[in-house]
Design a protein around this motif. Structure first.
Motif, PDB file in Angstrom:
ATOM      1  N   ALA A  71       0.859  -1.084   0.081  1.00 42.78           N
ATOM      2  CA  ALA A  71      -0.154  -0.013   0.092  1.00 42.78           C
ATOM      3  C   ALA A  71       0.863   1.011  -0.028  1.00 42.78           C
ATOM      4  CB  ALA A  71      -0.851  -0.078   1.111  1.00 42.78           C
ATOM      5  N   LEU A  72       2.032   1.283   0.817  1.00 42.36           N
ATOM      6  CA  LEU A  72       2.874   2.538   0.804  1.00 42.36           C
ATOM      7  C   LEU A  72       3.561   2.636  -0.401  1.00 42.36           C
ATOM      8  CD1 LEU A  72       4.130   2.468   4.416  1.00 42.36           C
ATOM      9  CD2 LEU A  72       3.351   4.262   3.442  1.00 42.36           C
ATOM     10  N   GLU A  73       4.055   1.534  -0.964  1.00 39.93           N
ATOM     11  CA  GLU A  73       4.587   1.468  -2.426  1.00 39.93           C
ATOM     12  C   GLU A  73       3.850   2.077  -3.336  1.00 39.93           C
ATOM     13  OE1 GLU A  73       6.137  -2.352  -2.603  1.00 39.93           O
ATOM     14  OE2 GLU A  73       8.032  -1.979  -1.497  1.00 39.93           O
ATOM     15  N   CYS A  74       2.639   1.451  -3.486  1.00 35.82           N
ATOM     16  CA  CYS A  74       1.700   2.025  -4.587  1.00 35.82           C
ATOM     17  C   CYS A  74       1.390   3.424  -4.001  1.00 35.82           C
ATOM     18  CB  CYS A  74       0.427   1.289  -4.453  1.00 35.82           C
ATOM     19  SG  CYS A  74       0.771  -0.624  -4.957  1.00 35.82           S
ATOM     20  N   PHE A  75       1.173   4.078  -3.297  1.00 36.94           N
ATOM     21  CA  PHE A  75       0.671   5.218  -2.949  1.00 36.94           C
ATOM     22  C   PHE A  75       1.913   6.177  -3.324  1.00 36.94           C
ATOM     23  CE2 PHE A  75       1.005   8.617   0.650  1.00 36.94           C
ATOM     24  CZ  PHE A  75      -0.002   9.395   0.221  1.00 36.94           C
ATOM     25  N   GLN A  76       3.145   6.011  -2.613  1.00 38.43           N
ATOM     26  CA  GLN A  76       4.240   6.743  -3.058  1.00 38.43           C
ATOM     27  C   GLN A  76       4.426   6.657  -4.454  1.00 38.43           C
ATOM     28  OE1 GLN A  76       5.836   8.466  -0.761  1.00 38.43           O
ATOM     29  NE2 GLN A  76       7.352   9.272  -2.134  1.00 38.43           N
ATOM     30  N   HIS A  77       4.330   5.577  -5.313  1.00 41.73           N
ATOM     31  CA  HIS A  77       4.682   5.798  -6.793  1.00 41.73           C
ATOM     32  C   HIS A  77       3.537   6.545  -7.432  1.00 41.73           C
ATOM     33  CE1 HIS A  77       3.962   3.847 -10.750  1.00 41.73           C
ATOM     34  NE2 HIS A  77       5.343   3.893 -10.827  1.00 41.73           N
ATOM     35  N   ASP A  78       2.311   6.216  -7.263  1.00 47.12           N
ATOM     36  CA  ASP A  78       1.114   7.067  -7.945  1.00 47.12           C
ATOM     37  C   ASP A  78       1.295   8.571  -7.533  1.00 47.12           C
ATOM     38  OD1 ASP A  78       0.460   4.739  -8.868  1.00 47.12           O
ATOM     39  OD2 ASP A  78      -1.448   4.478  -7.721  1.00 47.12           O
ATOM     40  N   ARG A  79       1.658   8.877  -6.222  1.00 46.29           N
ATOM     41  CA  ARG A  79       1.864  10.202  -5.646  1.00 46.29           C
ATOM     42  C   ARG A  79       2.928  11.061  -6.573  1.00 46.29           C
ATOM     43  NH1 ARG A  79       2.667  12.136   0.560  1.00 46.29           N
ATOM     44  NH2 ARG A  79       1.365  14.067   0.346  1.00 46.29           N
ATOM     45  N   MET A 118       2.371  16.405   8.122  1.00 48.71           N
ATOM     46  CA  MET A 118       2.046  15.088   8.391  1.00 48.71           C
ATOM     47  C   MET A 118       0.496  14.831   8.243  1.00 48.71           C
ATOM     48  SD  MET A 118       0.495  13.751  11.414  1.00 48.71           S
ATOM     49  CE  MET A 118       0.810  14.825  12.701  1.00 48.71           C
ATOM     50  N   GLU A 119      -0.181  15.786   8.484  1.00 47.00           N
ATOM     51  CA  GLU A 119      -1.664  15.876   8.449  1.00 47.00           C
ATOM     52  C   GLU A 119      -2.156  15.533   6.969  1.00 47.00           C
ATOM     53  OE1 GLU A 119      -2.721  18.488  12.310  1.00 47.00           O
ATOM     54  OE2 GLU A 119      -2.010  19.515  10.160  1.00 47.00           O
ATOM     55  N   SER A 120      -1.254  16.499   6.328  1.00 44.85           N
ATOM     56  CA  SER A 120      -1.797  16.314   4.644  1.00 44.85           C
ATOM     57  C   SER A 120      -1.271  14.866   3.989  1.00 44.85           C
ATOM     58  CB  SER A 120      -0.819  17.390   3.838  1.00 44.85           C
ATOM     59  OG  SER A 120      -1.287  18.534   4.425  1.00 44.85           O
ATOM     60  N   ALA A 121      -0.418  14.332   4.509  1.00 45.71           N
ATOM     61  CA  ALA A 121      -0.152  13.028   4.184  1.00 45.71           C
ATOM     62  C   ALA A 121      -1.113  12.079   4.451  1.00 45.71           C
ATOM     63  CB  ALA A 121       1.193  12.700   4.942  1.00 45.71           C
ATOM     64  N   VAL A 122      -1.309  11.982   5.685  1.00 46.83           N
ATOM     65  CA  VAL A 122      -2.391  11.333   6.457  1.00 46.83           C
ATOM     66  C   VAL A 122      -3.858  11.368   5.631  1.00 46.83           C
ATOM     67  CG1 VAL A 122      -3.802  10.782   8.343  1.00 46.83           C
ATOM     68  CG2 VAL A 122      -1.437  11.086   8.687  1.00 46.83           C
ATOM     69  N   CYS A 123      -4.034  12.442   5.271  1.00 51.23           N
ATOM     70  CA  CYS A 123      -5.439  12.766   4.522  1.00 51.23           C
ATOM     71  C   CYS A 123      -5.227  12.332   3.167  1.00 51.23           C
ATOM     72  CB  CYS A 123      -5.705  14.287   4.593  1.00 51.23           C
ATOM     73  SG  CYS A 123      -6.365  14.697   6.020  1.00 51.23           S
ATOM     74  N   ALA A 124      -3.982  12.506   2.685  1.00 56.11           N
ATOM     75  CA  ALA A 124      -3.769  12.040   1.191  1.00 56.11           C
ATOM     76  C   ALA A 124      -3.828  10.402   1.027  1.00 56.11           C
ATOM     77  CB  ALA A 124      -2.380  12.524   0.528  1.00 56.11           C
ATOM     78  N   PHE A 125      -3.310   9.796   2.135  1.00 57.51           N
ATOM     79  CA  PHE A 125      -3.332   8.326   1.865  1.00 57.51           C
ATOM     80  C   PHE A 125      -4.641   7.923   2.178  1.00 57.51           C
ATOM     81  CE2 PHE A 125      -3.220   4.330   3.703  1.00 57.51           C
ATOM     82  CZ  PHE A 125      -2.655   3.537   2.771  1.00 57.51           C
TER      83      PHE A 125
END
Length: 290
Positions: free
Chosen positions: A59-67, A216-223
């Motif tokens: 999930a983290l890898e896909c999130f970072q790649h797509d982001r 940090m909050e933006s990253a949480v909301c983005a994920f």
């Protein structure tokens, strides 16, 4: 008994208030009606429980790649949405509202960021009622009780010693009744949120924003947004590749939801932790190598 009569309103809704308010036309009292449900839990011995760590990394890898791939595109898209939403009462659908208590004291209310998804004004009201209700407490000694009846019994006996104490935090019945008043749908959602703040923290300065806005909050909301849009596909593809479709797993729908929610919570916790201890750009690499 004077203390009891002055503080009775803090304990629970009087019977005459609750039934008539539920679902009444023109107010927002419906958020009192449906209690918060416990999220689905995955039993530690369930076969899917063994996949949590792998799905979390994926999930983290896909999130970072797509982001990374869509960073430039989404930046211009956000500008266009911002231009369209000026004067609108809907705001940005990808952003989440902040819990007023979280903005008031973030450290004490971190779960209001990590475990709550507030996408609409009614979500904020429902969360405030379910999670930030003033607990039953003794106005003499400050003791907090699990139920209204146990607190009432304590107060009636009047055998406690007066103590200096900090009043417990939470909304009273009167504040809940204010929150249940009709919300003008024509008002911009930011102003609607600020009206909640004014009820919850009367007289206190307004915060600078109504959304979680730090890095940090933006990253949480983005994920959270990313997982809502892509999580089911990612989990389904992973389970398909691992051959779980061949198993006749009991209560499959419940357990799939539990896996989905567990991974969401674990990634959110990891993001919060990574922002606390290291540069966020190292987060994905750190988890993948652990």
């Amino acid at each position: 008994m004077d203390h009891f009569s002055k503080n009775a309103a803090y304990y629970s809704f009087p019977p005459e208030f609750v039934p008539d308010s539920y679902g009444s036309e023109g107010d927002d009292a419906g958020f009192f009606e449906v209690p918060m449900q416990e999220p689905p839990a995955l039993h530690p011995d369930h076969p899917l429980a063994q996949t949590i760590g792998e799905v979390e990394v994926l999930a983290l890898e896909c999130f970072q790649h797509d982001r990374n791939r869509s960073e430039t595109r989404s930046r211009s898209s956000r500008r266009r949405r911002a231009d369209r939403s000026r004067g609108s009462n809907r705001g940005d659908p990808e952003r989440r509202f902040a819990c007023p208590f979280y903005l008031h004291r973030p450290v004490d209310h971190m779960t209001c960021l990590t475990r709550v998804d507030l996408q609409a004004i009614k979500d904020v009201k429902k969360h405030v009622w379910n999670s930030h209700r003033l607990p039953p407490y003794c106005p003499i000694c400050g003791g907090i009780f699990p139920t209204t009846s146990s607190c009432d019994t304590h107060i009636r006996y009047m055998n406690c010693t007066p103590q200096e104490f900090v009043k417990p935090e939470g909304i009273t019945i009167q504040q809940a009744q204010q929150l249940a008043q009709p919300t003008d749908a024509r008002m911009h959602v930011d102003l609607q949120w600020l009206s909640i703040w004014a009820v919850v923290f009367p007289g206190e300065p307004y915060p600078t924003g109504t959304y979680p806005s730090g890095s940090m909050e933006s990253a949480v909301c983005a994920f959270r947004s990313y997982w809502a849009d892509n999580g089911k596909r990612i989990v389904s593809s992973f389970l398909e590749e691992r051959g779980f479709h061949r198993y006749n797993l009991p209560d499959e729908k419940h357990n799939f939801k539990a896996l989905f929610r567990t991974v969401l919570n674990r990634v959110v916790d990891y993001l919060v932790e990574s922002f606390s201890h290291e540069d966020s750009s190292m987060a994905i690499e750190g988890l993948s190598s652990s």
